[in-house]
Design a protein around this motif. Structure first.
Motif, PDB file in Angstrom:
ATOM      1  N   TYR A  48      15.431   2.757  19.478  1.00  0.00           N
ATOM      2  CA  TYR A  48      16.396   3.277  20.454  1.00  0.00           C
ATOM      3  C   TYR A  48      16.302   4.795  20.550  1.00  0.00           C
ATOM      4  N   THR A  49      16.035   5.448  19.416  1.00  0.00           N
ATOM      5  CA  THR A  49      15.889   6.906  19.429  1.00  0.00           C
ATOM      6  C   THR A  49      14.684   7.311  20.277  1.00  0.00           C
ATOM      7  N   GLU A  50      13.611   6.530  20.206  1.00  0.00           N
ATOM      8  CA  GLU A  50      12.415   6.829  20.984  1.00  0.00           C
ATOM      9  C   GLU A  50      12.563   6.430  22.449  1.00  0.00           C
ATOM     10  N   THR A  51      13.159   5.278  22.699  1.00  0.00           N
ATOM     11  CA  THR A  51      13.262   4.741  24.065  1.00  0.00           C
ATOM     12  C   THR A  51      14.676   4.242  24.322  1.00  0.00           C
ATOM     13  N   PRO A  52      15.606   5.145  24.645  1.00  0.00           N
ATOM     14  CA  PRO A  52      16.998   4.719  24.852  1.00  0.00           C
ATOM     15  C   PRO A  52      17.196   3.879  26.110  1.00  0.00           C
ATOM     16  N   PHE A  53      16.180   3.763  26.945  1.00  0.00           N
ATOM     17  CA  PHE A  53      16.300   2.984  28.174  1.00  0.00           C
ATOM     18  C   PHE A  53      15.917   1.522  27.973  1.00  0.00           C
ATOM     19  N   TYR A  54      15.491   1.146  26.768  1.00  0.00           N
ATOM     20  CA  TYR A  54      15.173  -0.259  26.482  1.00  0.00           C
ATOM     21  C   TYR A  54      16.461  -1.063  26.410  1.00  0.00           C
ATOM     22  N   GLY A  55      16.471  -2.182  27.100  1.00  0.00           N
ATOM     23  CA  GLY A  55      17.597  -3.099  27.040  1.00  0.00           C
ATOM     24  C   GLY A  55      17.371  -4.159  25.973  1.00  0.00           C
ATOM     25  N   VAL A  56      18.155  -5.197  26.033  1.00  0.00           N
ATOM     26  CA  VAL A  56      18.085  -6.261  25.029  1.00  0.00           C
ATOM     27  C   VAL A  56      16.732  -6.965  25.057  1.00  0.00           C
ATOM     28  N   LEU A  57      16.244  -7.274  26.243  1.00  0.00           N
ATOM     29  CA  LEU A  57      14.994  -8.021  26.341  1.00  0.00           C
ATOM     30  C   LEU A  57      13.807  -7.203  25.845  1.00  0.00           C
ATOM     31  N   LYS A  58      13.777  -5.917  26.175  1.00  0.00           N
ATOM     32  CA  LYS A  58      12.685  -5.058  25.705  1.00  0.00           C
ATOM     33  C   LYS A  58      12.764  -4.859  24.195  1.00  0.00           C
ATOM     34  N   MET A  59      13.969  -4.725  23.673  1.00  0.00           N
ATOM     35  CA  MET A  59      14.128  -4.576  22.224  1.00  0.00           C
ATOM     36  C   MET A  59      13.699  -5.855  21.515  1.00  0.00           C
ATOM     37  N   THR A  60      14.035  -6.996  22.101  1.00  0.00           N
ATOM     38  CA  THR A  60      13.608  -8.267  21.530  1.00  0.00           C
ATOM     39  C   THR A  60      12.089  -8.353  21.531  1.00  0.00           C
ATOM     40  N   GLU A  61      11.492  -7.962  22.634  1.00  0.00           N
ATOM     41  CA  GLU A  61      10.029  -7.968  22.743  1.00  0.00           C
ATOM     42  C   GLU A  61       9.400  -7.030  21.712  1.00  0.00           C
ATOM     43  N   HIS A  62      10.013  -5.875  21.519  1.00  0.00           N
ATOM     44  CA  HIS A  62       9.501  -4.919  20.529  1.00  0.00           C
ATOM     45  C   HIS A  62       9.557  -5.497  19.113  1.00  0.00           C
ATOM     46  N   LEU A  63      10.697  -6.087  18.759  1.00  0.00           N
ATOM     47  CA  LEU A  63      10.823  -6.675  17.419  1.00  0.00           C
ATOM     48  C   LEU A  63       9.850  -7.833  17.224  1.00  0.00           C
ATOM     49  N   ARG A  64       9.643  -8.609  18.263  1.00  0.00           N
ATOM     50  CA  ARG A  64       8.683  -9.710  18.160  1.00  0.00           C
ATOM     51  C   ARG A  64       7.260  -9.193  17.994  1.00  0.00           C
ATOM     52  N   SER A  65       6.953  -8.039  18.594  1.00  0.00           N
ATOM     53  CA  SER A  65       5.617  -7.462  18.425  1.00  0.00           C
ATOM     54  C   SER A  65       5.395  -7.005  16.985  1.00  0.00           C
ATOM     55  N   LEU A  66       6.487  -6.786  16.269  1.00  0.00           N
ATOM     56  CA  LEU A  66       6.399  -6.414  14.850  1.00  0.00           C
ATOM     57  C   LEU A  66       6.514  -7.649  13.950  1.00  0.00           C
ATOM     58  N   ASP A  67       6.356  -8.825  14.527  1.00  0.00           N
ATOM     59  CA  ASP A  67       6.383 -10.116  13.817  1.00  0.00           C
ATOM     60  C   ASP A  67       7.747 -10.485  13.243  1.00  0.00           C
ATOM     61  N   HIS A  68       8.806 -10.050  13.911  1.00  0.00           N
ATOM     62  CA  HIS A  68      10.151 -10.502  13.537  1.00  0.00           C
ATOM     63  C   HIS A  68      10.514 -11.650  14.459  1.00  0.00           C
ATOM     64  N   ARG A  69      11.043 -12.703  13.887  1.00  0.00           N
ATOM     65  CA  ARG A  69      11.445 -13.858  14.678  1.00  0.00           C
ATOM     66  C   ARG A  69      12.912 -13.712  15.050  1.00  0.00           C
ATOM     67  N   VAL A  70      13.153 -13.100  16.208  1.00  0.00           N
ATOM     68  CA  VAL A  70      14.515 -12.855  16.682  1.00  0.00           C
ATOM     69  C   VAL A  70      14.650 -13.388  18.100  1.00  0.00           C
ATOM     70  N   ASN A  71      15.873 -13.667  18.477  1.00  0.00           N
ATOM     71  CA  ASN A  71      16.142 -14.070  19.848  1.00  0.00           C
ATOM     72  C   ASN A  71      17.062 -13.028  20.492  1.00  0.00           C
ATOM     73  N   PRO A  72      17.162 -13.039  21.824  1.00  0.00           N
ATOM     74  CA  PRO A  72      17.984 -12.025  22.500  1.00  0.00           C
ATOM     75  C   PRO A  72      19.445 -12.008  22.068  1.00  0.00           C
ATOM     76  N   LYS A  73      19.989 -13.185  21.696  1.00  0.00           N
ATOM     77  CA  LYS A  73      21.397 -13.209  21.279  1.00  0.00           C
ATOM     78  C   LYS A  73      21.619 -12.385  20.020  1.00  0.00           C
ATOM     79  N   ARG A  74      20.690 -12.495  19.072  1.00  0.00           N
ATOM     80  CA  ARG A  74      20.830 -11.731  17.829  1.00  0.00           C
ATOM     81  C   ARG A  74      20.670 -10.241  18.091  1.00  0.00           C
ATOM     82  N   VAL A  75      19.686  -9.893  18.920  1.00  0.00           N
ATOM     83  CA  VAL A  75      19.457  -8.483  19.238  1.00  0.00           C
ATOM     84  C   VAL A  75      20.670  -7.908  19.962  1.00  0.00           C
TER      85      VAL A  75
END
Length: 89
Positions: A48-75
């Protein structure tokens, strides 16, 4: 404490009724945040500090790219808990 567990005349149920509280609140013990959730929150904060314009879906996508198994509800829940929301133009 306002209640007496071993009171001879008033049961716990009656004491809670007089105090206007639920009995379940007497037995509830809050659970702390586990280490994995803290790791996710730290990563969300860093991103968020790097990209404050990321919403829930982009943050979910980012965490998944780091191999975290998360869904949008948790994020969404974690972002709300942290008080973060996307900055829109």
């Amino acid at each position: 404490m306002w209640r007496e567990p071993g009171h001879p005349e008033l049961s716990i149920r009656k004491q809670c009724g007089l105090l206007g509280i639920n009995r379940s609140s007497l037995y509830y013990r809050p659970v702390g945040v586990d280490d994995y959730t803290l790791l996710l929150m730290h990563e969300l904060d860093r991103q968020y500090t790097e990209t404050p314009f990321y919403g829930v879906l982009k943050m979910t996508e980012h965490l998944r790219s780091l191999d975290h198994r998360v869904n949008p509800k948790r994020v969404r829940r974690l972002l709300r808990q942290m008080g973060l929301e996307a900055v829109y133009p």
